[in-house]
Scaffold this active site. Structure first.
Site, PDB file in Angstrom:
ATOM      1  N   ARG C 368       1.001  -1.134  -0.482  1.00  0.00           N
ATOM      2  CA  ARG C 368       0.001   0.152  -0.162  1.00  0.00           C
ATOM      3  C   ARG C 368       0.706   0.522  -0.159  1.00  0.00           C
ATOM      4  O   ARG C 368       0.110   2.089  -0.736  1.00  0.00           O
ATOM      5  CB  ARG C 368      -0.983  -0.321   1.178  1.00  0.00           C
ATOM      6  CG  ARG C 368      -2.235  -1.192   0.746  1.00  0.00           C
ATOM      7  CD  ARG C 368      -3.253  -1.465   2.454  1.00  0.00           C
ATOM      8  NE  ARG C 368      -3.881  -1.839   1.901  1.00  0.00           N
ATOM      9  CZ  ARG C 368      -5.202  -2.088   2.808  1.00  0.00           C
ATOM     10  NH1 ARG C 368      -5.175  -2.089   4.474  1.00  0.00           N
ATOM     11  NH2 ARG C 368      -6.157  -2.831   2.284  1.00  0.00           N
ATOM     12  N   ASP C 369       2.030   1.334   0.493  1.00  0.00           N
ATOM     13  CA  ASP C 369       2.119   2.961   0.942  1.00  0.00           C
ATOM     14  C   ASP C 369       3.376   3.092  -0.703  1.00  0.00           C
ATOM     15  O   ASP C 369       3.143   4.612  -0.549  1.00  0.00           O
ATOM     16  CB  ASP C 369       3.682   2.699   1.518  1.00  0.00           C
ATOM     17  CG  ASP C 369       4.558   1.617   2.042  1.00  0.00           C
ATOM     18  OD1 ASP C 369       5.642   1.322   2.591  1.00  0.00           O
ATOM     19  OD2 ASP C 369       4.518   0.294   1.116  1.00  0.00           O
TER      20      ASP C 369
END
Lengths: 281, 230, 558
Positions: C368-369
């Site tokens: 996600r990051d």
């Protein structure tokens, strides 16, 4: 088009299975409504209680929707109680256009009901569309030896405006029974009320009534009772000491006679074949 | 250009009868906050999942009653609204281990289902557009599976129950139906049971223990060289 | 386009480009990012790496720990209550296990405390809003567990460590992955309706950063389904839940520092209650409503980090609070739903992320990051984002691809929540792409626990009587959580907290109650010259008046 009703899907599954098999043999196509709801169980006699008929009218709308696809406006039921409600509601809204308007406006998410559906009981279909001759033709195993007491119950015949036969002296079930090669026992209690929903409040009433009816059938020489309604079937099947006689649906007799053994409930099959003096199949 | 710089177009809404002017385009929830209300009840996930913000409203002189979730419904000029922060219905307690997965179980615990007159008011009130009546009717005719499927997206906002003339508490009924389906009627996942047993027998214990002691460098290597299933 | 679109004209031009490139992109797979590119991308574009966004804590057990300003402002703040005004002699609730927070972790803890033999009437859940009003309900896409033959907890472990940048606490990760299949079985037995095929096998999908398809889902209402089943079971057992009664301070034994209860505050009657528990389990969730760096959030109304604040005051050690998870795909249009979660499952089913020109710019299932940073770079660095009439920027998530890959009707069936969310506002995701931008989603860090869910102090020792589970804890996910591991964390550690706490209370008496730790904390605050106007916990965010109007994200001003 075919309207099952709630009981046909739960406690009277064998009534539906045998009826559909018999219909198919007679060349009658019964297509279940794609979407339906409970009919409301009893026709409401209160003149202004419109909401209790919404369920039934909604089912007539479902039939109306489907009739466009199948090109047929006839709605057939198996359960006599459903027949009674749907038929009477249909007749009511045909006459009382104001009530119909109120109901149509309330059901604003549906198309308006236009009173074009014809409500029939399966027995009418057998009598009028297929005919007794056809029943005879399809009888592979005549039921000679069976003395069948037909039990009409009341919702099939009364009020007389919607009854499928003479309310005091009906003959249609006797004719079907005879076409199957069995003997019809026209005992006087065949049009008596089975006591319907009284069984819920006071089982004793239903048991007493069932005993009366069964004793009469036995006294007149019957060895099996044929019913047309799941509630009659339930009430008559209540255990009654001193009056023991098997109770089946008329379609189960027809299925047996037509040679459609595999759709029969094994218990029922055993009962019928032992009455016929045949070994257990 | 931020919103503050733009000239905001306003609409009039009536919160429990009191008129407020709020910017066009806000959800009912944000409009109420803009008007100065601070939610305690009537606000939960703010995203349409929890059913906390059930709202009933009319528009102007139109007699029709509308329903919606405050967090997902945009205000309209003339909106006359109130929230339903709570539906009075104590949940009946049952032991799921002792129940049989049949419609008659559900009817036994919630006998009022049979009062359904098929008026369809519940369906018309549902902010998730579920076929609520059909779900209840499926139960009356013994079809637990259909009822579970039709009611799955229910967020238990309670609007259907508040409007039902037969006084059924639909969302409590559906919760029981779905649990009975999930526990008894859906087939169990065999591979899951096998893996649980493997772990109980310690199949992975040693290797996992080793992994917890590895250096970052070693882990990086494993991570970067692992094969990814497509 | 054949049908009526509610998208404004400027956005529709871009959609046309997306449609033109779609056929080609269906056969294209964007390459995976190299570790070096990943480092640079995150450093330059992930909001966590902006030094202006954070500062070191001035006081307490984790003094020096770098955290976002919004977090520090609440930690370096005075208590809401004046200890001299609180009467601790009148105890309103006296139980064995006091659970603070009524989400998935709290419910799991309650059930397993009960399973461990604690009578229902000796367990109490105190929650800020309604029981179940928590981030749990909003989780959409799935819960991870390595239960298929071609998968194993070993691979799950490696995925979690890699996704977390190896900053995770290894023994917590081991606990997480080892218990995962059991938790799924437990949920299945409770009646959770997981997506299954005709044979009863779980239908499992890939998630960002996972090397196997191990996400179990219930359509895209996974969190809702799990939460409501847990709630139903808690209530069936007769376990008491008091709603609208957040804890505003913990209580401690003045001599041993053991946590012995909490001060609860009835939001409706404005009265406080004293609750004593032989053990206290903290399950208060995350911090989305702090709107870190002005981002919109996916979180529920009450996610204001109260638990971390209260735990810090009794001496809990914090970790990894500098790691804020921004979910890459929050809705970016229309304005009414900005910030709301669009589940990763959408990408798991094949939808690609596409810029204003209709081109891909990142592999959709990176952790996600990475994806979040890539979207921010696309919009603010390369200026290839789509701009909406309110100034909000975003990229397209090409949802119609899902219908092409998996067949018509897939979105309505498996992504019913997303379908509903957008069609309420006139957008049909089966026919048009949706606009997304990162949104504040998850608190990667928090209160530090050990494998028995005991809260640790600055020296790494368990604080007696104090347990924690769920999002409020740090260490499980390192610097970045993978999809499906938060629903897993709350159930795994919620269960462990319940069992641990049940064991603990067998051998202790109810403790003494005091607010001594508050007096000490206030001294520390005064010494560090923290302004007295700052108070915490926040309890509920302030949205009245103009504050509720959409914030423009003041990031990376060009």
């Amino acid at each position: 088009m075919y309207f099952p009703g709630c009981t046909l899907k739960t406690t009277a599954v064998n009534y539906e299975e045998t009826a559909l098999a018999v219909a198919s043999k007679l060349g009658i196509e019964l297509i279940e409504l794609e979407r339906w709801n409970c009919c409301g169980v009893v026709f409401n006699l209160a003149a202004d209680s419109v909401i209790h008929h919404i369920g039934a009218v909604r089912d007539l709308i479902r039939a109306q929707e489907m009739s466009k696809k199948v090109n047929d406006n006839r709605l057939v039921t198996l359960c006599s109680m459903c027949y009674n409600v749907l038929k009477r509601v249909n007749e009511l809204v045909k006459i009382d256009s104001e009530k119909l308007k109120t109901m149509n406006e309330f059901m604003d998410e549906e198309e308006n009901y236009e009173c074009g559906i014809e409500v029939l009981h399966f027995i009418e279909v057998i009598r009028d569309l297929a005919g007794y001759e056809k029943v005879k033709e399809n009888t592979a195993k005549p039921l000679g030896g069976l003395k069948v007491a037909p039990f009409y119950g009341c919702t099939l015949l009364r009020p007389k405006e919607i009854g499928i036969d003479n309310p005091e002296n009906p003959t249609v079930l006797e004719n079907i029974i005879e076409s199957l090669g069995a003997e019809a026992v026209s005992f006087p209690y065949r049009i008596k009320c089975c006591s319907a929903y009284d069984v819920v409040y006071d089982k004793k009433i239903a048991e007493n009534r069932a005993k009366e009816i069964k004793k009469a059938a036995i006294r007149w020489g019957a060895n099996i009772i044929a019913t047309t309604c799941p509630l009659c079937h339930y009430n008559l099947s209540l255990p009654t000491r001193g009056a023991s006689i098997p109770v089946v649906y008329f379609t189960e007799l027809m299925a047996y006679a037509f040679g459609l053994e595999n759709v029969l409930n094994p218990e029922v099959r055993k009962v019928i074949s032992s009455l016929l003096g045949e070994g257990v199949k | 250009m931020s919103n503050e710089e733009k000239k905001l177009k306003m609409v009039r809404i009536y919160i429990m009868g009191k008129m407020y002017e709020v910017p066009e385009g806000l959800t009912i929830m944000k409009a109420m906050e803009y008007a100065g209300y601070r939610f305690i009840r009537g606000c939960g996930c703010r995203g349409g999942f929890c059913g906390a913000c059930a709202t009933i409203y009319r528009i102007g002189n139109d007699y029709k009653l509308y329903t919606g979730l405050a967090c997902q419904t945009t205000v309209q000029d003339g909106m006359y609204l109130v929230q339903i922060p709570f539906v009075p219905a104590e949940k009946p307690k049952y032991n799921i281990e002792k129940l049989r997965p049949t419609a008659s179980t559900v009817l036994y615990i919630f006998p009022e289902i049979t009062r359904c007159v098929a008026c369809n008011t519940c369906t018309k009130s549902c902010p998730q557009n579920l076929e609520v009546m059909d779900a209840i009717q499926s139960l009356i005719r013994g079809d637990l599976i259909k009822a579970a499927e039709l009611s799955f997206d229910c967020i238990a906002c309670g609007i259907c129950s508040m409007r039902c003339p037969a006084e059924i508490v639909h969302y409590q009924v559906f919760q029981l139906v779905r649990r009975l389906y999930g526990k008894y009627l859906a087939k169990k996942a065999k591979h899951l049971e096998e893996r649980v047993n493997e772990i109980l027998q310690g199949k992975y214990a040693e290797e996992l223990e080793k992994l917890t002691k590895m250096s970052v460098e070693e882990l990086k290597k494993l991570y970067q060289s692992r094969e990814i299933e497509t | 386009m054949a049908h009526e679109s509610v998208y404004p004209e400027e956005m529709r031009e871009s959609i046309e480009k997306v449609e033109e490139t779609r056929d080609r992109r269906l056969k294209e797979a964007f390459r995976r990012i190299t570790p070096e590119e990943k480092d640079e991308l995150l450093r330059k574009w992930h909001p966590d790496f902006r030094p202006e966004g954070k500062r070191p804590l001035k006081i307490g057990p984790s003094k020096g720990l770098v955290v976002p300003h919004e977090v520090a402002d609440l930690i370096e703040a005075y208590p809401l209550i004046d200890p001299s005004q609180i009467d601790l002699s009148r105890i309103d609730y006296d139980v064995d296990i006091l659970i603070i927070g009524g989400g998935g972790a709290g419910a799991s803890a309650a059930l397993w405390a009960h399973n461990s033999g604690i009578p229902a009437e000796r367990i109490l859940i105190a929650t800020k809003l309604r029981f179940g009003d928590a981030n749990t309900k909003m989780a959409q896409g799935g819960i991870q567990a390595a239960d298929r033959p071609n998968d194993s907890p070993i691979l799950h472990f490696i995925d979690v460590m890699g996704g977390g940048h190896y900053a995770n606490k290894p023994e917590l990760v081991k606990t997480l992955v080892e218990n995962a299949p059991f938790i799924i079985k437990w949920l299945e037995d409770l009646g959770v309706m997981f997506d299954k095929d005709e044979e009863g096998n779980m239908i499992e999908l890939p998630g960002g950063g996972t090397c196997r398809k191990r996400l179990h889902a219930c359509k895209d209402y996974t969190g809702l389904e799990i939460m409501r089943v847990l709630m139903d079971e808690v209530l069936n057992r007769g376990i008491k839940v008091i709603e609208f009664s957040p804890a505003i301070e913990l209580l401690t034994d003045p001599d041993t520092g053991r946590v012995t209860g909490a001060v609860l505050w009835n939001l409706e009657t404005k009265e406080y209650y004293i609750a004593r528990g032989k053990a206290v389990i903290l399950t208060t969730g995350g911090f989305g409503r702090l709107h870190i760096q002005n981002f919109p959030t996916t979180n529920h109304y009450g996610a204001t980090m109260d638990g971390v604040v209260m735990a810090y005051r009794v001496g809990a050690r914090l970790r990894d609070l500098d790691a804020t998870q921004y979910h890459p795909t929050g809705a970016a249009y229309p304005e009414q739903i900005v910030g709301l979660l669009v589940t990763e499952k959408v990408r798991g089913l094949g939808a690609q992320l596409v810029n204003v020109d209709g081109e891909q710019f990142i592999y959709p299932l990176e952790p996600r990051d990475v994806v979040a940073a890539a979207i921010i770079r696309e919009c603010y660095g390369r200026n290839k984002g789509v701009v909406t009439p309110t100034g909000m920027r975003g990229v397209w998530l090409d949802t119609p691809m899902i219908e092409i890959i998996h067949g018509e009707g897939t979105i309505k069936k498996s992504l019913a929540a997303i379908y509903r969310m957008f069609s309420r506002f006139g957008i049909d995701p089966t026919k048009e792409p949706i606009l997304v931008f990162p949104t504040l989603h998850y608190m990667n860090g928090g209160v530090e626990i050990n494998v028995n869910a005991q809260v640790l102090n600055a020296k790494g020792e368990p604080i007696p009587g104090f347990f924690a589970a769920g999002e409020v804890c740090g260490g499980v996910h390192g610097k970045n959580r993978l999809m499906g591991n938060s629903l897993l964390e709350i159930t795994v550690f919620g269960r462990i907290a319940g069992i641990s706490a049940a064991k603990y209370v067998q051998n202790v008496e109810p403790g003494k109650l005091s607010l001594k730790h508050i007096e000490r904390y206030v001294e520390m605050l005064k010494e560090a010259k923290i302004p007295e106007t700052r108070k915490s916990p926040m309890i509920l965010p302030e949205y009245r008046g103009e504050k509720v109007l959409s914030r423009a994200i003041s990031l990376f001003k060009l």
